[in-house]
Design an enzyme around this catalytic site. Structure first.
Site, short mmCIF file in Angstrom:
data_model
loop_
_atom_site.label_atom_id
_atom_site.label_comp_id
_atom_site.label_asym_id
_atom_site.label_seq_id
_atom_site.Cartn_x
_atom_site.Cartn_y
_atom_site.Cartn_z
N HIS A 126 -3.37 22.08 24.21
CA HIS A 126 -3.29 21.03 23.19
C HIS A 126 -2.33 19.96 23.72
CE1 HIS A 126 -2.02 19.27 19.30
NE2 HIS A 126 -3.10 19.81 18.78
N ASP A 203 2.48 29.03 23.15
CA ASP A 203 2.09 28.18 22.02
C ASP A 203 1.27 29.07 21.07
OD1 ASP A 203 0.70 26.58 20.26
OD2 ASP A 203 0.14 25.07 21.75
N GLN A 206 -2.16 28.72 16.96
CA GLN A 206 -3.42 29.26 16.41
C GLN A 206 -3.42 30.77 16.29
OE1 GLN A 206 -5.53 27.39 15.02
NE2 GLN A 206 -5.04 25.39 15.87
N LYS A 229 -0.07 26.03 9.50
CA LYS A 229 -1.33 26.64 9.96
C LYS A 229 -1.43 28.10 9.54
CE LYS A 229 -1.66 23.72 14.11
NZ LYS A 229 -2.73 22.79 13.81
N CYS A 367 -7.22 16.88 20.06
CA CYS A 367 -5.99 16.82 20.88
C CYS A 367 -6.15 17.65 22.15
CB CYS A 367 -4.76 17.29 20.09
SG CYS A 367 -4.44 16.31 18.64
C1 LIG Z 1 -2.93 25.15 20.08
C2 LIG Z 1 -2.11 24.15 19.33
N1 LIG Z 1 -0.89 23.83 19.76
C3 LIG Z 1 -0.11 22.96 19.13
C4 LIG Z 1 -0.52 22.34 17.98
C5 LIG Z 1 0.40 21.38 17.28
O1 LIG Z 1 0.78 21.86 16.05
P1 LIG Z 1 1.63 20.93 15.05
O2 LIG Z 1 0.86 19.67 14.91
O3 LIG Z 1 1.69 21.72 13.80
O4 LIG Z 1 2.97 20.71 15.67
C6 LIG Z 1 -1.79 22.61 17.48
C7 LIG Z 1 -2.30 21.91 16.29
O5 LIG Z 1 -3.48 21.78 16.07
C8 LIG Z 1 -2.60 23.54 18.16
O6 LIG Z 1 -3.82 23.86 17.72
#
Ligand SMILES: Cc1ncc(COP(=O)(O)O)c(C=O)c1O
Length: 409
Positions: A126, A203, A206, A229, A367
């Site tokens: 992401h 990370d 998800q 999430k 993203c």
């Molecule tokens: C795999 C992953 N990493 C990071 C993020 C970023 O999360 P946040 O926008 O809550 O900081 C997301 C958000 O969709 C994501 O799916």
């Protein structure tokens, strides 16, 4: 796969937002990878905090401030327990995954990375787990390296030994891909990184609300996730850092709350995690996140994963009936995410068509621009599930997609 004994349909009643019509049709919310809905228990925790206990933390010597501080620190302990951290001191409250990763990149990376060090990432990251490392690499002269993604949406792990070399000082990767649904073998990858002396950041945006996640079992040095999430409030989240890692990192934001003493010229700082929480934190967010954790644990993460998997494999089976359907990501085990492209409608047109029928999907690059480029696509449409979704909703989605295929043909 046998379903657990939970009555998932009655679980829906805990989510007031789901009981509504959108454009005259019952809402089907399949945009859970972007953010999930909130159960009454979380809404109530926020309301109760603001109605009874609201005050600033770690500051006032009065009853409300003590209560707010106690609830905020209890939330930290709850998060620590949820992910198996050794102590609440290993938990920094953040605004979400993005902020946690930026903290590590700026504070840890700024102190420990040097010119020609290598940061290993994957092609499926992401932007939140890519852009902060690009900024850091530019600042310190480090190099970025990537594990490629195979056609089936899994990592090309046959290349890991060539890529994970002793110059790699940090290996940051996603637990579950937000576009492909791929579940990466996190424990195995962290062990490999440790063997070459690389620090790991996982990370867990998800995964944290969808499956059991335990930092001891995973063996990671850092782990970042977002509260929103996993049934928690927006603007809540946490960064786990092993105690010796956090202790070695300087502050990244300066301000109130994070200092021991301040003169006009110089300041000294509190220990981790308070050193990383400058200014008034998102107190209600932390309390809401703890309530979300209680709620999720009431269902059980293994049961949630089982339910997610059942919806996902049913979706993949039904998608095979639709002509011109291309699904991204692995055929086997995957997270509750199905990204796809259809022959005729563009993902944006399809998402709008679905919205008009009460179905919330997501269309675009998610993203994940480099990953989309890797698959030669401008974007995909994504259906992402959570435990309050049902097989009947998937059936309704299939009907809508069939109509869309006809309409756009
Ligand atoms: C795999 C992953 N990493 C990071 C993020 C970023 O999360 P946040 O926008 O809550 O900081 C997301 C958000 O969709 C994501 O799916």
């Amino acid at each position: 796969m046998r379903e657990s004994s939970i009555d998932w349909k009655s679980v829906r009643e805990d989510f007031p937002i789901l009981d509504q019509q959108v454009h005259g049709q019952p809402l089907i919310y399949f945009d859970n990878a972007a953010t999930t809905q909130k159960p009454r228990a979380v809404l109530e925790a926020l309301r109760s905090y603001y109605e009874h206990d609201n005050a600033n933390v770690h500051r006032g010597l009065h009853e409300l401030s003590s209560r707010a501080t106690e609830a905020y620190e209890a939330a930290r302990a709850r998060v620590a327990q949820y992910i198996g951290a050794a102590s609440p001191d290993e938990i920094v409250f953040t605004r979400g995954t993005t902020e946690g990763i930026n903290l590590v990149a700026q504070a840890w990376g700024g102190k420990f990375l040097r010119e020609s060090d290598v940061i290993l990432l994957t092609e499926m990251e992401h932007h939140s787990n890519l852009v902060p490392w690009q900024l850091l690499a530019e600042r310190v002269g480090a190099r970025l390296r990537f594990i490629p993604v195979r056609d089936d949406g899994t990592l090309a792990l046959e290349q890991i030994d060539q890529l994970l070399t002793p110059e790699v000082k940090l290996f940051a990767f996603t637990h579950i891909s937000n576009s492909l649904g791929t579940i990466n073998p996190a424990a195995e990858l962290c062990a490999k990184a440790r063997a070459v002396g690389a620090v790991t950041l996982l990370d867990a945006a998800q995964s944290a609300g969808h499956m059991p996640v335990n930092v001891q079992e995973l063996g990671c040095d850092f782990l970042a996730f977002s509260g929103h999430k996993m049934c928690g409030p927006t603007g809540s989240g946490a960064l786990f850092g092993r105690a010796e890692m956090l202790d070695a990192i300087p502050p990244w934001h300066g301000g109130g709350e994070m200092i021991v003493s301040v003169t006009l010229e110089k300041s000294s700082f509190k220990k981790a995690p308070h050193r990383f929480e400058a200014g008034t934190p998102n107190i209600a967010g932390a309390i809401g996140l703890a309530a979300a954790i209680d709620y999720i644990e009431g269902l059980g993460r293994a049961a949630i994963f089982e339910h997610d998997s059942r919806l996902t494999s049913y979706t993949l089976k039904r998608f095979a009936e639709l002509p011109g359907m291309r699904v991204l990501g692995p055929i086997g085990a995957r997270g509750a995410i199905v990204g796809f492209v259809m022959e005729s409608p563009h993902p944006h047109d399809l998402t709008t068509f679905a919205d008009q029928r009460g179905l919330a999907l997501r269309g675009g690059h998610h993203c994940n621009q480099p990953l989309m480029r890797r698959f030669g696509l401008p974007g995909t449409t994504r259906a992402s599930f959570y435990f309050y979704n049902t097989i009947e909703e998937v059936d309704r989605m299939i009907d809508i997609l069939r109509d869309a295929a006809r309409f756009f043909a």
